[in-house]
Design an enzyme around this catalytic site. Structure first.
Site, PDB file in Angstrom:
ATOM      1  N   SER A 273       0.793  -1.226   0.000  1.00 57.04           N
ATOM      2  CA  SER A 273       0.000   0.000   0.000  1.00 57.04           C
ATOM      3  C   SER A 273       0.826   1.278   0.000  1.00 57.04           C
ATOM      4  O   SER A 273       0.258   2.370  -0.132  1.00 57.04           O
ATOM      5  CB  SER A 273      -0.954   0.017   1.200  1.00 57.04           C
ATOM      6  OG  SER A 273      -2.031  -0.871   0.980  1.00 57.04           O
ATOM      7  N   LYS A 276       0.267   3.824  -2.716  1.00 53.35           N
ATOM      8  CA  LYS A 276      -0.668   4.940  -2.650  1.00 53.35           C
ATOM      9  C   LYS A 276       0.051   6.293  -2.601  1.00 53.35           C
ATOM     10  O   LYS A 276      -0.539   7.322  -2.960  1.00 53.35           O
ATOM     11  CB  LYS A 276      -1.587   4.786  -1.441  1.00 53.35           C
ATOM     12  CG  LYS A 276      -2.550   3.607  -1.533  1.00 53.35           C
ATOM     13  CD  LYS A 276      -3.442   3.546  -0.313  1.00 53.35           C
ATOM     14  CE  LYS A 276      -4.490   2.442  -0.417  1.00 53.35           C
ATOM     15  NZ  LYS A 276      -3.911   1.081  -0.263  1.00 53.35           N
ATOM     16  N   SER A 459      -5.376   4.262   4.475  1.00 55.70           N
ATOM     17  CA  SER A 459      -5.029   3.373   3.379  1.00 55.70           C
ATOM     18  C   SER A 459      -6.279   2.878   2.661  1.00 55.70           C
ATOM     19  O   SER A 459      -6.477   1.670   2.446  1.00 55.70           O
ATOM     20  CB  SER A 459      -4.212   2.177   3.893  1.00 55.70           C
ATOM     21  OG  SER A 459      -3.539   1.560   2.811  1.00 55.70           O
TER      22      SER A 459
END
Length: 626
Positions: A273, A276, A459
């Site tokens: 993640s 991102k 997230s």
């Protein structure tokens, strides 16, 4: 005494014979004219004046003492010489000779005692360079001696002259040579002078006076780079744990860019993640922090048909006025329904609802490498341009089960909102809005800057995928999963960091096939710290250790010392965990970092990553790469 003369000596007889012979020859050659009177020489007695015969040659003759070489060689009177061609030694070239200078028969004769009697003296004393004049004077003197010298003499001829008068001939020869040399000098001088007169002497080259110019300042050498201090703080012990699996790590000074710690930092690996961070950077550059996503309702093909057009805003909420969903400030379906009712005529109280989710391909909604458990467990929705509350069962919770058909659920919830406004829906179907259709209603999302912070803080996978697709569409691409590689490559190039080895399969980082190097991420985060190209929004959206977002419950125990000092994005997929952000170290140094722990997922990996970041906090600028 008797009158008888004593007998003549041998010499006297010879001289008498010569004189007699000479007189005979002269009388035979001369015409019957009066003899030219003789001019007495200086110092001669009166008895000598009329005879024309001297016991010795005249003063002029006595110098040479014999007829000159010119007479001896030619052996004839010099009357043949054209006097007009001879220069006048007295300064009048070509003048007529005086009567006393002309002998009977027209021969020019020399007057005894004249200035040119002594031929050698005349030659030597002649002006330098007048060799032709000296030779003419010598010939005249020889001609004058014809009347004095006997025509013949014993041992006559050129050899006799050399034997009798060697010194006189030597003097004459020397004089002639000297005169010739002098003449050559004059001729050479005249030639040089003539040469100089016909060709101007070259002008001297102009004197060039250098112009004083101010020298440009000499470039100073670059200042010596301050050598790096010997760093002694090592975080290697914190890396030597199985919990971190295969470690990919980069730590650099966020202000200087100097890499302080490197473990496979340039190797592309799955960032989970942490991807991102790249999604946020791409959206901020292409869309801008103030851009808003719009959901509209437009008129259909007939007055009784309306079309709900999804614009990629997954935060659109079904909650009523006064209630907040998981996304604070999200637009509401109820506001759309009220606007529609205001635009429809009183006669229309029932409509057909068309759902338009064609901003990108509605069938391209799930990445093949994703685990479907992400959907059922509530971490990820289908990626559709039209959905409500991120397709959560519970709109107020972040982690909530998602459905298989977010577009259909959006239709259901909008139908409820219209009915609340007095508009019945007789049917719902999928379709596309007519081109240039009249807009009946619209609502907008929070600005992209807010969406980025919401995405990073917890997230949020759905917002990440929506931002990635809308960014693709804004760049003129398809908005599909397959378009994201080009989307990120183009969008991120504006930050000036090479994207070597980067692979983008989605916008959330859920795919284990995504790739980004730790050094790239740490460099991008350093730029975010300094706010380049709207990236400060990214930095401000990062969770803070022990304080906010996905880090709120972390950094306990020994790691609690770093609470509030680390802002970082977390990452977790089934094959790895990650952490990337900025450490405000104990000594005040700001360090950007990115850690990937690749291997089988283990909960202890999260703690190992936090421990490693805390060690960086403690070392600060003294962090060693050993």
């Amino acid at each position: 005494m008797t009158d008888e003369q004593p007998p003549l000596s041998r010499r006297e007889r010879r001289d008498a014979e010569r004189a007699q012979e000479h007189d005979d020859r002269a009388r035979a050659a001369e015409p019957a004219t009066e003899a030219m009177p003789m001019v007495p020489e200086e110092g001669a007695d009166a008895g000598d004046q009329g005879s024309g015969v001297h016991d010795e040659p005249t003063a002029a003759y006595s110098v040479v003492d014999e007829p000159t070489a010119a007479y001896s060689v030619v052996d004839e009177p010099t009357a043949a010489i054209d006097r007009s061609e001879l220069p006048d030694f007295d300064g009048g070239a070509g003048r007529e000779p005086a009567a006393s200078e002309v002998a009977p028969g027209g021969d020019e004769r020399r007057a005894p005692g004249s200035a040119h009697d002594d031929v050698p003296t005349v030659l030597i004393g002649a002006p330098t360079g007048l060799a032709s004049e000296s030779a003419a004077g010598y010939a005249a003197a020889a001609a004058a001696g014809d009347q004095l010298a006997p025509a013949t003499a014993p041992g006559g001829g050129l050899s006799g002259l050399f034997r009798r008068h060697p010194r006189a001939w030597l003097a004459a020869a020397l004089a002639t040579a000297f005169a010739l040399l002098g003449a050559g000098s004059v001729v050479a001088g005249v030639a040089v002078g003539a040469s100089g007169s016909t060709q101007a002497a070259p002008e001297p080259p102009p004197v060039v006076v250098p112009t004083e110019t101010e020298e440009p300042p000499r470039p100073l050498p670059d200042p010596l780079t301050t050598p790096s201090a010997l760093r002694t703080c090592s975080i290697t012990p914190q890396t030597q744990t199985a919990a971190l699996g295969a470690l990919y790590a980069s730590v650099l000074d966020a202000n200087t860019g100097e890499v302080l710690f490197d473990r496979n930092a340039a190797a592309p690996e799955r960032p989970a993640s942490v991807l991102k961070v790249l999604t946020a950077a791409a959206a901020l550059d292409v869309l801008g922090p103030d851009h808003r996503l719009t959901t509209r309702v437009v008129q259909g093909d007939d007055p009784d048909t309306i079309v709900l057009v999804g614009g990629g805003d997954a935060t659109l909420s079904r909650l009523g006025s006064g209630s907040e969903s998981f996304y604070p400030g999200a637009p509401k379906l109820g506001d759309l329904a009220a606007q529609v009712r205001a635009k429809l005529t009183d006669e229309v109280d029932e409509v057909t609802l068309v759902l338009d989710s064609t901003l990108w391909d509605p069938n391209d909604s799930w990445e093949s490498s994703w685990d479907r458990s992400e959907q059922t467990q509530g971490y990820m929705s289908e990626v559709t341009a039209l959905q409500v509350d991120g397709d959560r069962d519970d709109p107020t919770r972040g982690t909530s089960r998602r459905s298989d058909d977010p577009v259909a659920r959006a239709g259901e919830w909008f139908t409820s909102a219209l009915q609340a406004e007095g508009v019945r829906v007789d049917s719902v179907k999928l379709g596309a809005a007519p081109a240039n259709a009249a807009v009946l209603a619209e609502v907008q999302s929070q600005p992209v800057a807010t969406l980025v912070r919401q995405m990073l803080l917890v997230s949020d996978n759905t917002i990440a995928e929506m931002l990635a697709r809308v960014t693709s569409k804004r760049l003129g691409l398809a908005g599909t999963f397959g378009s994201l590689q080009e989307t990120y490559s183009r969008a991120l190039s504006n930050y000036g960091i090479p994207t070597t080895g980067m692979t983008v399969r989605d916008g959330s980082g859920l795919s284990e096939h995504n790739r980004a190097t730790p050094v790239y991420v740490s460099q991008l985060l350093a730029k975010a710290l300094h706010g380049e190209r709207n990236l400060r929004v990214l930095y401000d959206g990062l969770p803070v250790a022990g304080k906010t977002g996905s880090l709120a419950s972390r950094y306990t125990g020994d790691n609690a010392v770093a609470r509030g000092a680390i802002a970082a994005k977390t990452g977790w997929i089934w094959t790895g965990r990650s952490l990337a952000g900025v450490v405000n170290a104990a000594d005040g140094t700001q360090l950007a970092f990115a850690f990937y722990a690749v291997g089988d997922d283990d909960v202890v990996t999260t703690t190992a990553l936090d421990t490693l970041a805390t060690a960086v906090y403690r070392c600060g600028a003294n962090l060693s790469n050993q």
